[in-house]
Design a protein around this motif. Structure first.
Motif, PDB file in Angstrom:
ATOM      1  N   ALA A 132      24.797 -12.697  -5.417  1.00 44.16           N
ATOM      2  CA  ALA A 132      25.277 -13.820  -6.236  1.00 44.16           C
ATOM      3  C   ALA A 132      24.927 -13.665  -7.718  1.00 44.16           C
ATOM      4  O   ALA A 132      25.623 -14.204  -8.585  1.00 44.16           O
ATOM      5  CB  ALA A 132      24.708 -15.125  -5.688  1.00 44.16           C
ATOM      6  N   ALA A 133      23.871 -12.891  -7.993  1.00 50.26           N
ATOM      7  CA  ALA A 133      23.472 -12.726  -9.401  1.00 50.26           C
ATOM      8  C   ALA A 133      24.533 -11.968 -10.211  1.00 50.26           C
ATOM      9  O   ALA A 133      24.475 -11.946 -11.438  1.00 50.26           O
ATOM     10  CB  ALA A 133      22.135 -11.993  -9.475  1.00 50.26           C
ATOM     11  N   SER A 134      25.512 -11.358  -9.516  1.00 49.29           N
ATOM     12  CA  SER A 134      26.589 -10.637 -10.229  1.00 49.29           C
ATOM     13  C   SER A 134      27.752 -11.547 -10.589  1.00 49.29           C
ATOM     14  O   SER A 134      28.814 -11.055 -10.976  1.00 49.29           O
ATOM     15  CB  SER A 134      27.151  -9.521  -9.348  1.00 49.29           C
ATOM     16  OG  SER A 134      26.187  -8.569  -9.118  1.00 49.29           O
ATOM     17  N   LEU A 135      27.594 -12.842 -10.433  1.00 50.54           N
ATOM     18  CA  LEU A 135      28.745 -13.728 -10.687  1.00 50.54           C
ATOM     19  C   LEU A 135      29.236 -13.566 -12.124  1.00 50.54           C
ATOM     20  O   LEU A 135      28.463 -13.247 -13.035  1.00 50.54           O
ATOM     21  CB  LEU A 135      28.426 -15.186 -10.337  1.00 50.54           C
ATOM     22  CG  LEU A 135      27.372 -15.984 -11.105  1.00 50.54           C
ATOM     23  CD1 LEU A 135      27.944 -16.559 -12.370  1.00 50.54           C
ATOM     24  CD2 LEU A 135      26.829 -17.093 -10.238  1.00 50.54           C
ATOM     25  N   ARG A 136      30.556 -13.757 -12.303  1.00 53.08           N
ATOM     26  CA  ARG A 136      31.180 -13.449 -13.585  1.00 53.08           C
ATOM     27  C   ARG A 136      31.865 -14.643 -14.254  1.00 53.08           C
ATOM     28  O   ARG A 136      32.400 -14.500 -15.354  1.00 53.08           O
ATOM     29  CB  ARG A 136      32.227 -12.331 -13.408  1.00 53.08           C
ATOM     30  CG  ARG A 136      31.609 -10.940 -13.272  1.00 53.08           C
ATOM     31  CD  ARG A 136      30.982 -10.481 -14.609  1.00 53.08           C
ATOM     32  NE  ARG A 136      30.199  -9.261 -14.470  1.00 53.08           N
ATOM     33  CZ  ARG A 136      28.894  -9.216 -14.185  1.00 53.08           C
ATOM     34  NH1 ARG A 136      28.223 -10.340 -13.995  1.00 53.08           N
ATOM     35  NH2 ARG A 136      28.250  -8.076 -14.109  1.00 53.08           N
ATOM     36  N   THR A 137      31.887 -15.784 -13.601  1.00 50.46           N
ATOM     37  CA  THR A 137      32.497 -16.953 -14.243  1.00 50.46           C
ATOM     38  C   THR A 137      31.701 -17.241 -15.518  1.00 50.46           C
ATOM     39  O   THR A 137      30.476 -17.423 -15.475  1.00 50.46           O
ATOM     40  CB  THR A 137      32.485 -18.173 -13.288  1.00 50.46           C
ATOM     41  OG1 THR A 137      33.324 -17.856 -12.196  1.00 50.46           O
ATOM     42  CG2 THR A 137      32.990 -19.432 -13.982  1.00 50.46           C
TER      43      THR A 137
END
Ligand code: FAD
Length: 379
Positions: A132-137
């Motif tokens: 989840a730490a790779s989220l891009r929003t």
């Protein structure tokens, strides 16, 4: 007995009554139609099932995880999808409970309790699920607003929730330290609902994409401060995982109840099924696994209610989620096995329960990820 304990006992009795009388007769239709009838959602609100996370002055149970688990388990015993609506609403509220300021709490608690508004939680993205730490929003501050751009996927209560606790990044380079939590309201300019998923299980629960194209979110909807979102998300998941465990226990219990009714009636080799030792062993195993899962779930819930923090409770939270959901899968498969052709048809609740159980091993962190968290806490 304290006031809250008394209320919690009443809540459990009401949840069981509502489950048996109002939800069970409609569960097959909810699965077939793919949504929860609005009048049932109104009943959940009136009975207080949607305000468990709120303080007592807003008719809540002061965020008691034990109460949340109780309601979710009772409803899941007859209908996984209905329990998921209640659960995801509670999980959507948690970031406000753990990260909201006084003004935000007052405003949203008021709205949730008086106007029976619904919530969802939006963390997952097409390229950021377990990681989840790779989220891009992306959230960019422009004057009094954050402009949000990105796409969330597999969001429960998507399209029916009024507010979403949504995680975006103010600085993708910083990974966890850049993650920031917002409350996004459904009428926000630039915010829309994408495709609805056609799922194997929990078919009555709405799962959709959320699309953010220059979504204009007021600065005042930021929870905590920029970069605080990861901690808010992790505290939320710690609190929500035992509730997924409770949902799994409810599904497994529902499947065992159906199996027992069937086995008592079914005659083979001139004896009821319940008098065949092979079936008795299966039933004994199913019941033992359910009780073990239930014990783990409520132990974790009471640790959270007592305010235990840190690695000790994280470990139990992960254990409760993955153990109970693995039990739900095993027990529902055994239920279908015992009920053979009767368990396989759409006319049988256990067929639906087996499909619903699968999802509990996936969301709120897959069971592989729970094992990773657990190994990390042990090692
Ligand atoms: C019905 C449903 C409802 C949902 N509701 C919500 C919601 O309301 N809000 C929300 O934010 N999200 C929601 N989700 C998303 C859910 O939390 C994610 O699907 C889940 O976290 C897994 O992410 P992913 O699908 O991207 O899988 P991936 O992260 O791509 O993982 C794919 C597979 O690889 C495994 N895997 C990944 N990394 C590792 C590793 N390091 N070691 C071993 N195995 C690994 C996983 O366990 C999984 O089996 C929902 C999902 C479903 C199915």
């Amino acid at each position: 007995m304290s006031d809250l304990e008394k209320k919690s006992e009443e809540l459990m009795e009401r949840a069981r009554e509502v489950a048996t009388e109002l939800v069970a007769p409609r569960a097959a239709d909810i699965d077939a139609q793919g949504d929860i009838p609005p009048d049932l959602v109104e009943v959940f609100a009136e009975e207080g099932f949607l305000s468990v996370m709120l303080p007592e002055q807003y008719s809540g149970m002061n965020g008691s995880i034990t109460c949340l688990c109780t309601v979710v388990e009772e409803i899941a015993r007859v209908c996984g999808s209905s329990s998921l609506l209640i659960l995801s609403h509670a999980v959507g509220t948690m970031p406000i409970v753990v990260g909201g300021n006084i003004g935000q709490k007052r405003r949203y608690y008021e709205s949730l309790s008086r106007e029976a508004k619904l919530m969802g939680i939006a963390l997952t993205e097409p390229d950021a699920g377990s990681d989840a730490a790779s989220l891009r929003t992306k959230a960019t501050l422009q004057g009094d607003y954050y402009m949000l751009n990105g796409r969330k996927c597999f969001i429960t209560n998507g399209g029916i929730a009024d507010f979403y606790s949504l995680f975006a990044t103010t600085d993708p380079q910083q990974r966890m330290e850049g993650i920031t939590a917002f409350v996004v309201e459904k009428d926000t300019e630039g915010f829309s609902i994408g495709k609805k998923e056609n799922k194997m299980g929990m078919r009555g629960s709405s799962t959709t994409e959320l699309i953010l194209e220059n979504a204009k979110v007021p600065k005042g909807n930021l929870l905590g401060f920029e970069g605080r979102g990861w901690r808010i998300a992790m505290r939320t998941l710690n609190m929500s995982r035992p509730a997924i465990g409770a949902q799994a226990v409810g599904i497994a219990q529902g499947a065992l109840d159906c199996t027992l009714d069937f086995a008592r009636e079914r005659i083979r080799f001139e004896r009821p099924f319940t008098r065949h030792q092979g079936i008795q062993f299966m039933i004994a195993d199913m019941d033992t696994q359910i009780e073990a899962a239930r014990a783990l779930v409520y132990k974790t819930a009471s640790m959270l209610d007592e305010g235990v923090k840190g690695i000790g409770v994280e470990k139990f939270s992960s254990m409760a989620k993955y153990f109970a959901s693995d039990v739900a899968m095993k027990v529902t498969i055994e239920a279908v096995q015992i009920m053979e052709e009767h368990g396989l048809t759409r006319a049988s609740p256990v067929e639906r329960m087996m499909r619903d159980a699968k999802v509990t091993q996936i969301y709120e962190g897959t069971n592989q990820v729970q094992r990773l968290v657990l190994a990390h806490t042990i090692l």
